[in-house]
Design an enzyme around this catalytic site. Structure first.
Site, PDB file in Angstrom:
ATOM      1  N   GLU A  37      -5.966  -7.794   9.928  1.00 11.62           N
ATOM      2  CA  GLU A  37      -4.924  -8.829   9.899  1.00 11.62           C
ATOM      3  C   GLU A  37      -3.746  -8.458  10.796  1.00 11.62           C
ATOM      4  OE1 GLU A  37      -3.529  -5.884   6.884  1.00 11.62           O
ATOM      5  OE2 GLU A  37      -5.472  -6.724   7.474  1.00 11.62           O
ATOM      6  N   HIS A  96      -6.825  -2.385   9.354  1.00 13.15           N
ATOM      7  CA  HIS A  96      -6.252  -3.685   8.992  1.00 13.15           C
ATOM      8  C   HIS A  96      -6.462  -4.723  10.083  1.00 13.15           C
ATOM      9  CE1 HIS A  96      -4.152  -2.504   5.262  1.00 13.15           C
ATOM     10  NE2 HIS A  96      -4.145  -1.315   5.840  1.00 13.15           N
ATOM     11  N   CYS A 116      -9.520  -1.866   3.801  1.00 17.46           N
ATOM     12  CA  CYS A 116      -8.755  -0.701   3.360  1.00 17.46           C
ATOM     13  C   CYS A 116      -9.181  -0.255   1.956  1.00 17.46           C
ATOM     14  CB  CYS A 116      -7.255  -0.970   3.450  1.00 17.46           C
ATOM     15  SG  CYS A 116      -6.260   0.547   3.499  1.00 17.46           S
ATOM     16  N   SER A 148       0.808  -1.215   0.000  1.00 16.66           N
ATOM     17  CA  SER A 148       0.000   0.000   0.000  1.00 16.66           C
ATOM     18  C   SER A 148       0.845   1.271   0.000  1.00 16.66           C
ATOM     19  CB  SER A 148      -0.938   0.011   1.216  1.00 16.66           C
ATOM     20  OG  SER A 148      -1.904  -1.010   1.119  1.00 16.66           O
TER      21      SER A 148
END
Length: 366
Positions: A334, A332, A247, A46
């Site tokens: 994760e 995020h 995102c 990103s």
């Protein structure tokens, strides 16, 4: 280390010590407030096309290891720190941050006043910047930046070129790769999902032919409006297959549902952003990395519910479709790097695919 300069689009110049590669770096300059997790930041797709400045004063002290990468090839254009550790100390460390950046041809700059640079970005917003040798004229670099457009193909650059499978015995999930962090794959494989990772421009028809139980829209770089093919794909699959966006995937789901997105002044980047769940009243600490956000005022016209919002600035952090099985978050879950508060969202996604009211391939109401 050789002296090098950082020149901002507004003409501000910082002089520091170069490390890593000696190449010239050009890109949009942003800052990350994380105290740890620099390896995940460096390897996060990103950040494609950006020069990243870490606000924490010491970076590289625990080195680089083989376990914490978020992609094989880093895509950021440059790294700026107050101090780059040359002698990392950690039992997992394989090399220094200097050695890693040099091997991957990424220039770094240390020894500048990162607090001053952060205040400039917060006051004036993100801007173009160049990291280069001292023999280059700052005035000429500023003129060049004024006429050089920012890239618009970051998703194409970071997405996989061809589909591939990560085998599992559980739910069949299609993961649409917009510049995916490996943490997303780790969370889904931990839950024994059978994953088919497809490129950003994979068609809705091709996805539906895979007969997935769910579709994951991953993170990625850049402006969501630069990926119109993904928006069109989501329009065609939403209501047929449960969808979970993270995102950039969150922003694309909003666009596909009829909402709008906008660029933020300096974005959210760090591992300590508080987010409130409006349904439960709970607050979570989340890792974030984004320059764009969903425009809150456009949610009602899109049949979307605001489910979570930032406690720092009130921006949209979570949405859910009022009619179809689709939801997304801006941060995020994760957690790479960052708190693990919101990993439960992957379980919520898989529960969504179990609904007795949902039939694969047929549009139904939630």
């Amino acid at each position: 280390m050789n002296k090098r300069q950082l020149v901002l689009e507004d003409g501000t110049v910082f002089i520091g010590e170069g490390f890593g590669s000696e190449q010239t770096a050009k890109g949009e300059i942003v800052f990350n407030t994380g105290m740890t997790g620099y390896q995940e930041v460096i390897s996060d797709p990103s950040y494609c096309g950006q020069i990243v400045m870490m606000t924490y004063p010491l970076i590289g002290n625990y080195g680089i290891n083989l376990d914490d990468f978020e992609t094989v090839t880093p895509f950021l254009h440059g790294l700026i720190v107050k101090e780059a550790s040359r002698m990392p100390s950690n039992f997992r460390s394989e090399e220094s941050i200097h050695a890693y950046l040099k091997e991957n041809d990424i220039p770094g700059l240390a020894g500048i006043d990162t607090r001053k640079l952060t205040r400039i970005i917060r006051k004036y917003g993100t801007m173009k910047a160049v990291m280069t040798d001292l023999d280059k004229s700052p005035g000429a670099l500023v003129e060049e930046m004024k006429h050089a457009p920012l890239p618009v193909n970051q998703v194409e650059t970071t997405s996989t070129l061809k589909p591939y499978v990560v085998p599992g015995r559980g739910k069949r999930i299609v993961v649409v790769d917009f510049g995916m962090k490996h943490g997303i794959l780790r969370e889904l494989t931990k839950r024994d999902c059978h994953l088919t990772v497809v490129p950003y421009n994979y068609s809705a028809n091709s996805i539906l032919r895979l007969k997935p139980d769910g579709i994951m829209l991953t993170n990625g770089p850049g402006d969501p409006k630069n990926v119109p093919e993904a928006v069109e794909m989501i329009k065609q699959v939403i209501g047929s297959i449960p969808v979970f966006g993270i995102c950039l995937g969150h922003q694309l789901l909003a666009l596909a549902s009829g909402a709008d997105t906008e660029k933020m002044k300096f974005g959210h980047r760090g591992a300590n952003h508080p987010v409130k769940d409006l349904r439960t009243g709970k607050t979570y600490i989340t890792p974030q990395n984004h320059s764009y956000s969903v425009t809150k005022d456009t949610l009602t016209q899109a049949n979307l519910e605001l489910t979570q919002q930032s406690l720092n600035d009130g921006t949209v952090e979570g949405i859910a479709h009022k009619q179809y099985r689709a939801f997304s978050v801006q941060y995020h879950p994760e957690s790479a790097p960052g708190p693990e508060d919101t990993g439960y969202l992957f379980d919520e996604f898989l529960k969504m695919t179990d609904s007795e009211h949902w039939n694969r391939g047929e549009k139904t109401h939630a």
